[in-house]
Design a protein around this motif. Structure first.
Motif, PDB file in Angstrom:
ATOM      1  N   ILE A  36     -34.421  47.690  24.662  1.00  0.00           N
ATOM      2  CA  ILE A  36     -35.239  48.153  23.524  1.00  0.00           C
ATOM      3  C   ILE A  36     -34.430  48.045  22.228  1.00  0.00           C
ATOM      4  O   ILE A  36     -34.922  47.581  21.199  1.00  0.00           O
ATOM      5  CB  ILE A  36     -35.686  49.618  23.759  1.00  0.00           C
ATOM      6  N   GLU A  37     -33.161  48.455  22.303  1.00  0.00           N
ATOM      7  CA  GLU A  37     -32.352  48.475  21.081  1.00  0.00           C
ATOM      8  C   GLU A  37     -32.058  47.066  20.565  1.00  0.00           C
ATOM      9  O   GLU A  37     -32.131  46.818  19.361  1.00  0.00           O
ATOM     10  CB  GLU A  37     -31.071  49.278  21.300  1.00  0.00           C
ATOM     11  N   ILE A  38     -31.762  46.146  21.479  1.00  0.00           N
ATOM     12  CA  ILE A  38     -31.468  44.783  20.999  1.00  0.00           C
ATOM     13  C   ILE A  38     -32.750  44.120  20.493  1.00  0.00           C
ATOM     14  O   ILE A  38     -32.743  43.429  19.473  1.00  0.00           O
ATOM     15  CB  ILE A  38     -30.722  43.922  22.064  1.00  0.00           C
ATOM     16  N   PRO A  88     -20.624  48.008  38.667  1.00  0.00           N
ATOM     17  CA  PRO A  88     -19.208  48.121  38.301  1.00  0.00           C
ATOM     18  C   PRO A  88     -18.554  46.729  38.229  1.00  0.00           C
ATOM     19  O   PRO A  88     -19.009  45.799  38.891  1.00  0.00           O
ATOM     20  CB  PRO A  88     -18.606  48.934  39.457  1.00  0.00           C
ATOM     21  N   VAL A  89     -17.506  46.626  37.431  1.00  0.00           N
ATOM     22  CA  VAL A  89     -16.817  45.331  37.286  1.00  0.00           C
ATOM     23  C   VAL A  89     -16.188  44.922  38.619  1.00  0.00           C
ATOM     24  O   VAL A  89     -15.990  45.747  39.512  1.00  0.00           O
ATOM     25  CB  VAL A  89     -15.730  45.390  36.171  1.00  0.00           C
ATOM     26  N   GLU A  90     -15.850  43.642  38.713  1.00  0.00           N
ATOM     27  CA  GLU A  90     -15.412  43.073  39.994  1.00  0.00           C
ATOM     28  C   GLU A  90     -14.168  43.771  40.573  1.00  0.00           C
ATOM     29  O   GLU A  90     -14.083  44.014  41.770  1.00  0.00           O
ATOM     30  CB  GLU A  90     -15.147  41.578  39.796  1.00  0.00           C
ATOM     31  N   ALA A 120     -27.609  59.219  35.739  1.00  0.00           N
ATOM     32  CA  ALA A 120     -27.525  57.778  35.466  1.00  0.00           C
ATOM     33  C   ALA A 120     -26.341  57.536  34.535  1.00  0.00           C
ATOM     34  O   ALA A 120     -26.029  58.398  33.707  1.00  0.00           O
ATOM     35  CB  ALA A 120     -28.813  57.316  34.799  1.00  0.00           C
ATOM     36  N   PRO A 121     -25.666  56.393  34.683  1.00  0.00           N
ATOM     37  CA  PRO A 121     -24.480  56.169  33.853  1.00  0.00           C
ATOM     38  C   PRO A 121     -24.798  56.115  32.361  1.00  0.00           C
ATOM     39  O   PRO A 121     -25.812  55.554  31.950  1.00  0.00           O
ATOM     40  CB  PRO A 121     -23.949  54.806  34.324  1.00  0.00           C
ATOM     41  N   SER A 122     -23.931  56.733  31.569  1.00  0.00           N
ATOM     42  CA  SER A 122     -24.069  56.692  30.106  1.00  0.00           C
ATOM     43  C   SER A 122     -22.736  57.125  29.504  1.00  0.00           C
ATOM     44  O   SER A 122     -21.882  57.687  30.197  1.00  0.00           O
ATOM     45  CB  SER A 122     -25.180  57.638  29.637  1.00  0.00           C
ATOM     46  N   VAL A 174     -22.305  60.869  29.948  1.00  0.00           N
ATOM     47  CA  VAL A 174     -21.830  61.308  31.265  1.00  0.00           C
ATOM     48  C   VAL A 174     -20.338  60.993  31.406  1.00  0.00           C
ATOM     49  O   VAL A 174     -19.558  61.819  31.898  1.00  0.00           O
ATOM     50  CB  VAL A 174     -22.606  60.586  32.405  1.00  0.00           C
ATOM     51  N   ALA A 175     -19.944  59.796  30.952  1.00  0.00           N
ATOM     52  CA  ALA A 175     -18.530  59.397  31.070  1.00  0.00           C
ATOM     53  C   ALA A 175     -17.639  60.421  30.361  1.00  0.00           C
ATOM     54  O   ALA A 175     -16.593  60.824  30.878  1.00  0.00           O
ATOM     55  CB  ALA A 175     -18.330  58.008  30.466  1.00  0.00           C
ATOM     56  N   GLU A 176     -18.079  60.886  29.200  1.00  0.00           N
ATOM     57  CA  GLU A 176     -17.261  61.846  28.440  1.00  0.00           C
ATOM     58  C   GLU A 176     -17.224  63.212  29.119  1.00  0.00           C
ATOM     59  O   GLU A 176     -16.171  63.844  29.191  1.00  0.00           O
ATOM     60  CB  GLU A 176     -17.804  61.965  27.023  1.00  0.00           C
TER      61      GLU A 176
HETATM   62  C1  LIG Z   1     -26.504  48.207  24.177  1.00  0.00           C
HETATM   63  C2  LIG Z   1     -26.101  49.479  24.871  1.00  0.00           C
HETATM   64  C3  LIG Z   1     -26.501  50.687  24.331  1.00  0.00           C
HETATM   65  C4  LIG Z   1     -26.113  51.889  24.955  1.00  0.00           C
HETATM   66  N1  LIG Z   1     -26.493  53.068  24.385  1.00  0.00           N
HETATM   67  C5  LIG Z   1     -26.084  54.236  24.921  1.00  0.00           C
HETATM   68  C6  LIG Z   1     -26.408  55.481  24.293  1.00  0.00           C
HETATM   69  O1  LIG Z   1     -27.109  55.516  23.273  1.00  0.00           O
HETATM   70  N2  LIG Z   1     -25.935  56.629  24.862  1.00  0.00           N
HETATM   71  C7  LIG Z   1     -25.148  56.619  25.980  1.00  0.00           C
HETATM   72  O2  LIG Z   1     -24.730  57.701  26.431  1.00  0.00           O
HETATM   73  N3  LIG Z   1     -24.818  55.455  26.617  1.00  0.00           N
HETATM   74  C8  LIG Z   1     -25.269  54.264  26.119  1.00  0.00           C
HETATM   75  N4  LIG Z   1     -24.931  53.075  26.718  1.00  0.00           N
HETATM   76  C9  LIG Z   1     -24.120  53.094  27.965  1.00  0.00           C
HETATM   77  C10 LIG Z   1     -22.632  53.285  27.639  1.00  0.00           C
HETATM   78  O3  LIG Z   1     -22.211  52.287  26.745  1.00  0.00           O
HETATM   79  C11 LIG Z   1     -21.795  53.232  28.916  1.00  0.00           C
HETATM   80  O4  LIG Z   1     -22.337  54.119  29.865  1.00  0.00           O
HETATM   81  C12 LIG Z   1     -20.349  53.631  28.592  1.00  0.00           C
HETATM   82  O5  LIG Z   1     -19.771  52.650  27.761  1.00  0.00           O
HETATM   83  C13 LIG Z   1     -19.520  53.798  29.878  1.00  0.00           C
HETATM   84  O6  LIG Z   1     -18.224  54.192  29.528  1.00  0.00           O
HETATM   85  P1  LIG Z   1     -16.985  53.784  30.468  1.00  0.00           P
HETATM   86  O7  LIG Z   1     -15.815  54.548  29.965  1.00  0.00           O
HETATM   87  O8  LIG Z   1     -17.366  53.881  31.899  1.00  0.00           O
HETATM   88  O9  LIG Z   1     -16.774  52.222  30.215  1.00  0.00           O
HETATM   89  P2  LIG Z   1     -16.764  51.338  28.895  1.00  0.00           P
HETATM   90  O10 LIG Z   1     -17.030  52.140  27.683  1.00  0.00           O
HETATM   91  O11 LIG Z   1     -17.644  50.186  29.180  1.00  0.00           O
HETATM   92  O12 LIG Z   1     -15.260  50.851  28.830  1.00  0.00           O
HETATM   93  C14 LIG Z   1     -14.691  50.011  29.806  1.00  0.00           C
HETATM   94  C15 LIG Z   1     -13.419  49.432  29.246  1.00  0.00           C
HETATM   95  O13 LIG Z   1     -12.755  48.710  30.292  1.00  0.00           O
HETATM   96  C16 LIG Z   1     -12.252  47.493  29.767  1.00  0.00           C
HETATM   97  N5  LIG Z   1     -12.168  46.547  30.877  1.00  0.00           N
HETATM   98  C17 LIG Z   1     -13.137  46.230  31.764  1.00  0.00           C
HETATM   99  N6  LIG Z   1     -12.673  45.362  32.685  1.00  0.00           N
HETATM  100  C18 LIG Z   1     -11.370  45.130  32.375  1.00  0.00           C
HETATM  101  C19 LIG Z   1     -10.342  44.361  32.978  1.00  0.00           C
HETATM  102  N7  LIG Z   1     -10.540  43.643  34.085  1.00  0.00           N
HETATM  103  N8  LIG Z   1      -9.113  44.367  32.396  1.00  0.00           N
HETATM  104  C20 LIG Z   1      -8.872  45.108  31.268  1.00  0.00           C
HETATM  105  N9  LIG Z   1      -9.803  45.865  30.679  1.00  0.00           N
HETATM  106  C21 LIG Z   1     -11.031  45.882  31.219  1.00  0.00           C
HETATM  107  C22 LIG Z   1     -13.259  47.099  28.691  1.00  0.00           C
HETATM  108  O14 LIG Z   1     -12.660  46.240  27.730  1.00  0.00           O
HETATM  109  C23 LIG Z   1     -13.647  48.450  28.107  1.00  0.00           C
HETATM  110  O15 LIG Z   1     -12.833  48.807  27.018  1.00  0.00           O
HETATM  111  C24 LIG Z   1     -25.318  51.857  26.138  1.00  0.00           C
HETATM  112  C25 LIG Z   1     -24.930  50.634  26.685  1.00  0.00           C
HETATM  113  C26 LIG Z   1     -25.311  49.455  26.072  1.00  0.00           C
HETATM  114  C27 LIG Z   1     -24.868  48.122  26.652  1.00  0.00           C
END
Ligand SMILES: Cc1cc2nc3c(=O)[nH]c(=O)nc-3n(C[C@H](O)[C@H](O)[C@H](O)COP(=O)(O)OP(=O)(O)OC[C@H]3O[C@@H](n4cnc5c(N)ncnc54)[C@H](O)[C@@H]3O)c2cc1C
Length: 352
Positions: free
Chosen positions: A152-154, A233-235, A276-278, A281-283
């Motif tokens: 929706i946002e994009i 989740p990433v690989e 659900a992931p967000s 939640v992460a914080e």
């Molecule tokens: C367009 C969009 C809008 C969103 N809007 C919202 C919102 O409004 N509210 C909300 O709560 N959530 C929102 N989300 C979801 C939110 O962004 C994620 O849930 C959140 O970023 C998860 O945090 P995290 O710490 O798990 O990982 P991330 O914030 O994704 O951080 C992961 C980090 O790991 C690093 N990384 C990954 N793989 C590797 C590797 N192999 N080697 C080295 N570094 C690596 C990345 O560079 C990154 O810095 C949105 C997501 C998207 C895509």
């Protein structure tokens, strides 16, 4: 010196480091590893991709703290038995590990989706999406596959950035955001109708080609497709020898530790949690992990039962002027919701 290694400098680990760094006793150090030399604010990547925000507005510096060492490298493997992390340039060892590597697109086995769609899941991918959008000829057709929050946002941001494009948003459900009240769905749908974004309900994308998306029995000629229809989740995390729960996320004990490897914690999108992931939640989870690790390093007992992670709700934007929110079971729409979203981002930047 004991080493707490944080993998990924996203929302989870940024909050974790913020909370734990001032509380660590001497003899402990933190090593943060990320492929990027800054914290990327993923919740804003849609604006970077659409071209309405520059990259410097969606990233921040990592913490400048004498106890935090930052390594810029790609993580290629995690050995939980040997307590070692393989990076492209070296191998590092940990005493405690916090895995916060986020997620990437999941294509659900749809042929051609990985090859022919653009993404907004990482900074690098969002940059590539931005470049492709910038190169589109006037009147080009863009398909956005998946009408969750990021889709929706994009879609709305792109409409604001490029009035000339024909934008189609493929929605799997029969109404937008079906998990929220009808009023919220109707408001978002009306915004798309008023702004000439075609929403296609009950979509089931079965194949993606370079210039066509196949939806159920219909085909749609498109100049570009953006995938926002699922994450995993990433690989590196998917390769861990651990139990995976819903969405392929790592199953944890109540202290967010990997069962059998209690020195390793998982935060954010890679963790199987009740919500659900967000970023929110992460914080919340990161704050709990900081509490637990503080107790562990100070040799204090862990809480008998961990409380639920508190959730505020969702906030979404529809371009720069309108938005929607569902907060404490109340629907808010229009300018106020958009201002709330901008306010949250402002507070976040201030806090970091
Ligand atoms: C367009 C969009 C809008 C969103 N809007 C919202 C919102 O409004 N509210 C909300 O709560 N959530 C929102 N989300 C979801 C939110 O962004 C994620 O849930 C959140 O970023 C998860 O945090 P995290 O710490 O798990 O990982 P991330 O914030 O994704 O951080 C992961 C980090 O790991 C690093 N990384 C990954 N793989 C590797 C590797 N192999 N080697 C080295 N570094 C690596 C990345 O560079 C990154 O810095 C949105 C997501 C998207 C895509």
């Amino acid at each position: 010196m004991k080493n707490i290694v944080c993998l990924g400098g996203g929302y989870g680990n940024m909050r974790f480091i913020q909370r734990i760094a001032p509380k660590l006793p001497s003899g402990y150090t933190i090593t943060l590893v990320d492929v990027n030399p800054f914290h990327g604010m993923k919740t804003e990547y849609y604006a970077l991709a659409a071209g309405t925000k520059s990259e410097t507005k969606v990233r921040m510096d990592f913490p400048d703290d004498k106890n935090v060492k930052v390594l810029f490298d790609t993580i290629t493997g995690i050995d939980l038995e040997k307590k070692a992390v393989t990076l492209e340039r070296e191998t590092i060892h940990y005493d405690m590990l916090v895995i916060g590597l986020g997620c990437e697109d999941k294509y659900h086995g749809v042929p051609g989706a990985a090859e022919h769609t653009y993404s907004i899941q990482s900074l690098r991918q969002s940059r590539a999406t931005y470049e492709k959008i910038g190169d589109l000829e006037p009147g080009s057709k863009v398909g956005i596959i998946g009408a969750g929050l990021s889709g929706i946002e994009i879609a709305s941001e792109l409409r604001e950035a490029r009035e000339d494009l024909k934008i189609r948003l493929f929605d799997r459900g029969d109404r937008i955001l079906p998990m929220y009240p009808e009023r919220l769905s109707a408001y978002v749908k009306r915004w798309f109708d008023d702004n000439d974004v075609e929403v296609i309900p009950n979509s089931n994308i079965v194949e993606v080609a370079a210039d066509t998306v196949y939806n159920n029995d219909a085909s749609h000629a498109l100049d570009m497709s953006i995938w926002t229809a699922g994450v995993q989740p990433v690989e590196v995390v998917r390769n861990l020898p651990v139990e995976f729960g819903s969405g392929g996320r790592v199953v944890l004990n109540q202290y967010h530790q990997i069962p059998g490897f209690e020195d390793a914690y998982v935060v954010g999108d890679s963790a199987a949690l009740k919500h659900a992931p967000s970023a929110q939640v992460a914080e919340g989870q990161a704050e709990q992990i900081a509490e637990i690790i503080e107790a562990v390093v100070k040799d204090k007992p862990l809480p008998k039962e961990m409380p639920d992670i508190k959730m505020q709700g969702i906030l979404g934007s529809l371009g720069s002027k309108e938005g929607f929110a569902y907060l404490r079971e109340r629907t808010v729409t229009g300018r106020i919701a958009r201002m709330l979203k901008s306010g949250v981002l402002w507070m976040y930047k201030l806090g970091v």
